[in-house]
Design an enzyme around this catalytic site. Structure first.
Site, PDB file in Angstrom:
ATOM      1  N   LEU A 297       0.836  -1.200   0.000  1.00 44.93           N
ATOM      2  CA  LEU A 297       0.000   0.000   0.000  1.00 44.93           C
ATOM      3  C   LEU A 297       0.870   1.248   0.000  1.00 44.93           C
ATOM      4  CD1 LEU A 297      -2.910  -0.832   2.480  1.00 44.93           C
ATOM      5  CD2 LEU A 297      -2.929  -0.896  -0.012  1.00 44.93           C
ATOM      6  N   SER A 298       0.489   2.209  -0.825  1.00 41.66           N
ATOM      7  CA  SER A 298       1.252   3.450  -0.944  1.00 41.66           C
ATOM      8  C   SER A 298       0.512   4.650  -0.384  1.00 41.66           C
ATOM      9  CB  SER A 298       1.567   3.710  -2.423  1.00 41.66           C
ATOM     10  OG  SER A 298       0.359   3.907  -3.146  1.00 41.66           O
ATOM     11  N   GLY A 299      -0.765   4.458  -0.054  1.00 45.92           N
ATOM     12  CA  GLY A 299      -1.591   5.589   0.351  1.00 45.92           C
ATOM     13  C   GLY A 299      -2.424   6.137  -0.782  1.00 45.92           C
ATOM     14  N   GLY A 300      -2.265   5.543  -1.990  1.00 45.20           N
ATOM     15  CA  GLY A 300      -3.007   5.997  -3.151  1.00 45.20           C
ATOM     16  C   GLY A 300      -4.183   5.103  -3.485  1.00 45.20           C
TER      17      GLY A 300
ATOM     18  N   ASP B  28      -4.828   3.365  -6.334  1.00 47.24           N
ATOM     19  CA  ASP B  28      -4.571   2.126  -7.067  1.00 47.24           C
ATOM     20  C   ASP B  28      -4.299   0.958  -6.124  1.00 47.24           C
ATOM     21  OD1 ASP B  28      -4.876   3.404  -9.520  1.00 47.24           O
ATOM     22  OD2 ASP B  28      -2.763   3.922  -9.658  1.00 47.24           O
ATOM     23  N   SER B  29      -3.384   1.139  -5.196  1.00 42.34           N
ATOM     24  CA  SER B  29      -3.066   0.049  -4.270  1.00 42.34           C
ATOM     25  C   SER B  29      -4.234  -0.225  -3.327  1.00 42.34           C
ATOM     26  CB  SER B  29      -1.791   0.366  -3.480  1.00 42.34           C
ATOM     27  OG  SER B  29      -1.923   1.551  -2.720  1.00 42.34           O
TER      28      SER B  29
ATOM     29  N   MET C  81       6.058   1.010   2.902  1.00 40.70           N
ATOM     30  CA  MET C  81       7.486   1.266   3.093  1.00 40.70           C
ATOM     31  C   MET C  81       7.795   2.754   2.989  1.00 40.70           C
ATOM     32  SD  MET C  81       9.431  -0.113  -0.301  1.00 40.70           S
ATOM     33  CE  MET C  81       8.839   0.168  -1.964  1.00 40.70           C
TER      34      MET C  81
ATOM     35  N   CYS D   6      13.546   2.684  -8.534  1.00 40.03           N
ATOM     36  CA  CYS D   6      12.687   2.381  -7.380  1.00 40.03           C
ATOM     37  C   CYS D   6      12.130   0.967  -7.459  1.00 40.03           C
ATOM     38  CB  CYS D   6      11.514   3.359  -7.327  1.00 40.03           C
ATOM     39  SG  CYS D   6      11.874   4.873  -6.452  1.00 40.03           S
TER      40      CYS D   6
ATOM     41  N   GLY E 292       0.024  -2.253  -7.018  1.00 41.72           N
ATOM     42  CA  GLY E 292      -0.977  -1.515  -7.775  1.00 41.72           C
ATOM     43  C   GLY E 292      -0.505  -1.043  -9.130  1.00 41.72           C
TER      44      GLY E 292
ATOM     45  N   CYS F 129       9.875   9.611  -7.248  1.00 47.59           N
ATOM     46  CA  CYS F 129       9.433   8.368  -6.620  1.00 47.59           C
ATOM     47  C   CYS F 129       9.791   8.318  -5.147  1.00 47.59           C
ATOM     48  CB  CYS F 129      10.074   7.189  -7.355  1.00 47.59           C
ATOM     49  SG  CYS F 129       9.637   5.588  -6.689  1.00 47.59           S
TER      50      CYS F 129
END
Length: 657
Positions: A293-296, A298-299, A318, A394, A420, A492
């Site tokens: 999870l990135s906070g966005g 899509d994920s 991360m 990245c 995502g 990134c």
């Protein structure tokens, strides 16, 4: 604390007045009952003991009370004993309901009461507000029929918890031990429903721990015994539990009881029962997947979709950048506000999403690794006069490097990991291949081209068949916390920054002349060569030229930026071939691709261009293509075959005009 009141004419004064009253027969709490409880956040509950009808129960009254006691919002549990005290419906209202003074009465649509079995409408006739809840064919009698007919799967779907038996483990002749199948035996209550005799798949709860197993229910004919009981064989269990109370949850009927002619026949049958149970549990187990999870959005949609597909989802976030540790002093956020990708905000959004989806979140810190493996390489490329691509690095070193290694260490080498990315994986002959997605605008295989095949092992891309508008719509329909969050841009894992200020923290920036190469004259001053990209036409801050101008070269020795007119782009910016260094092959049949029609992309979202591989040696590939403008050293060239499977990619190092 919940109070339990055995309702009589003497104890009725202890009942709280003015709260909702849920009334019913609660032998086994099922989904129909749950609808009743949802009608109020503060209520008393009235149930009955010793129902006059000669019917077997699902559970003893003590178990019913235990189940009801766990209800949220329940203040008092009232138990009315019908034995020798079965009033008519109107008498019950006069003697009890009027004294209880409920705010509202909540009942199921099939509820009848009193010795005359009158329906709920009598409450309304007596002036009470009645809430009637339709149970949609979910009733205790229906559940009993399902259990007796061995349809435990459907019965358990209607019950709030799997159907179970409880009892104290008794001493017996221990004959099971002599044949290698130790059992925990409990006596069954003759007042409970009579189950079909035979073998069942079960789980056994001992001391609040759950174990898989099989059980035999009935009067064991094999050894001429007459006592009806449950004999549970617990897998991988050797504790002494005689005298302990256990719970045996039933999940599937295996076979009816038979009389065996020998011990060997019995042992073989039990072995087959065990295999059937293990097969059942294997099918029932939810495969675990870790979602990055990135906070966005899509994920977030990835996590939601995998949950809907039945996965046991956990999440991992991360952190790769720390403004203080990395001496980021001069860079403000773009437009003087936090936008898109900001580590602190993203983590907070991730936490709230995980709370919403009820999934566990793990946090990983890779600030040091990101600095060494990604950011220093980016700075090194800038110093060489190249235009680096942090997103490729990245993925290569971060997401599919230290991150998946840490996840595999935490959860095991075979753990499935979901990202995502808009990318697709196809497995053929036990090999995994990276493939372009249906969304040509959003496809991100360009950024994944430097991954090795082992990095793609057990990776899932849930968005591979979706486009961005569909993903947004899914997020909105599911009311996900980040549904309306903007897509992240910028560097990134660093995010939106004033790029010039940010880079000034780490590189020596020096202003210099801008030379219009067509006329060989100075037309302005640049802010530092690192800030400009070959082919760039915007934000040059040069006016008064007769045509639009483009960056066509950077001379680091003389700190000079060269630009050209749009009319001379072909002369200064076009190329027909380039060299790709450290080429990463993702298709093994490279000899078959030599001088064949392929496709190439030099930047994300660029339309695919025809090309062919004209030579390769070691890790260098020379590729020829239709004339292109602005192919930039430091970026990557990604090659696709005719089916849009990724052949491989490498860093652009030389341009051939």
């Amino acid at each position: 604390m919940l109070s339990i009141i055995n309702l009589t004419s003497k104890t009725i004064k202890e009942v709280n007045k003015g709260v909702d009253l849920v009334i019913g027969f609660f032998d086994g709490i099922h989904k129909g009952h749950a609808k009743l409880f949802k009608q109020s956040d503060r209520f008393n509950l009235l149930t009955f003991d010793h129902i006059p009808k000669k019917q077997r129960l699902l559970y003893p009254k003590v178990d019913e009370i235990e189940q009801l006691s766990a209800l949220s919002g329940l203040e008092q549990l009232l138990v009315y004993d019908l034995l020798n005290n079965n009033l008519s419906a109107q008498e019950f209202i006069d003697n009890y309901i009027k004294l209880i003074q409920p705010k509202r009465i909540i009942v199921g649509s099939d509820f009848k009461f009193g010795s005359d079995q009158v329906d709920y409408s009598l409450f309304a006739k007596n002036g009470y507000e009645v809430v009637v809840v339709k149970k949609d064919h979910c009733s205790t009698s229906e559940i009993k029929k399902l259990i007796i007919n061995c349809d435990l799967d459907q019965a358990n779907k209607l019950l709030l918890t799997p159907f179970y038996l409880k009892g104290t483990v008794i001493k017996n002749a221990q004959r099971g031990r002599t044949i290698g199948f130790v059992t925990a035996n409990i006596i069954l209550d003759n007042q409970l429903i009579e189950l079909t005799e035979g073998s069942y798949v079960c789980k056994v709860i001992v001391d609040n721990k759950t174990y898989q197993g099989i059980c035999f229910i009935g009067k064991p004919k094999t050894f001429d015994e007459k006592q009806r009981q449950c004999e549970a064989h617990i897998f991988d269990f050797d504790q002494d539990i005689y005298g302990k109370k256990i719970k045996v949850e039933l999940y599937q009927f295996i076979r009816p009881t038979v009389k065996f002619n020998s011990i060997n026949e019995l042992k073989e049958a039990i072995e087959n029962d065990k295999k059937a149970a293990l097969s059942f549990f294997h099918k029932q187990e939810k495969p675990k997947v870790v979602v990055a999870l990135s906070g966005g959005v899509d994920s977030a949609v990835c996590a939601y979709l995998l949950q809907q597909q039945g996965y046991d989802v956990v999440a991992a976030f991360m952190q790769n950048w720390d403004k203080d540790l990395n001496f980021e002093l001069l860079s403000d956020h773009a437009d003087d506000q936090i936008q898109g990708c900001d580590a602190k905000q993203d983590y907070e959004d991730t936490q709230k999403l995980c709370e919403q989806l009820k999934i566990k979140l793990y946090h990983f810190n890779f600030v040091e690794q990101y600095w060494n493996d990604v950011f220093l390489k980016v700075l090194e490329d800038y110093k060489k006069g190249l235009t680096p691509n942090p997103d490729v690095l990245c993925n290569q070193f971060g997401k599919f490097g230290w991150f998946i290694n840490a996840l595999r260490k935490q959860f095991g080498d075979d753990i499935k990991i979901a990202f995502g990315h808009y990318a697709k994986l196809i497995t053929k002959d036990d090999e995994v291949f990276l493939v372009h997605t249906k969304d040509h605008n959003k496809d991100q295989t360009y950024f994944l081209t430097m991954l090795k095949k082992e990095q793609l092992k057990n990776i899932i891309f849930p968005l591979s068949e979706l486009d961005k508008p569909t993903v947004r719509e899914i997020a909105k329909q599911a009311n996900l916390y980040v549904a309306n969050k903007k897509d992240s841009t910028g560097i990134c894992f660093i995010g939106e920054r004033n790029f010039k200020q940010f880079l000034s923290n780490y590189l020596a920036i020096k202003k210099g002349p801008i030379i219009l190469i067509d006329e060989n004259k100075k037309i302005g001053e640049h802010d530092g060569l690192y800030f400009y990209t070959i082919g760039q036409s915007r934000r040059l801050h040069v006016g008064g030229t007769k045509e639009k101008i483009f960056v066509c070269d950077k001379d680091y020795n003389n700190n000079t930026l060269y630009v050209c007119y749009e009319s001379s782009k072909d002369q200064y910016l076009s190329s027909v071939s380039c060299e790709l260094e450290k080429f990463n092959w993702l298709i093994d049949t490279k000899d078959q691709l030599f001088n064949k029609k392929l496709w190439i992309r030099f930047r994300h979202r660029q339309k695919l261009q025809e090309c062919e591989i004209v030579s390769y040696h070691d890790d260098k590939v020379i590729v020829k293509y239709t004339k292109q403008i602005g192919v930039t050293p430091g970026q990557y060239g990604v090659i696709y075959d005719q089916n849009l499977w990724v052949v491989g990619g490498g860093k652009i190092t030389k341009i051939i005009k």
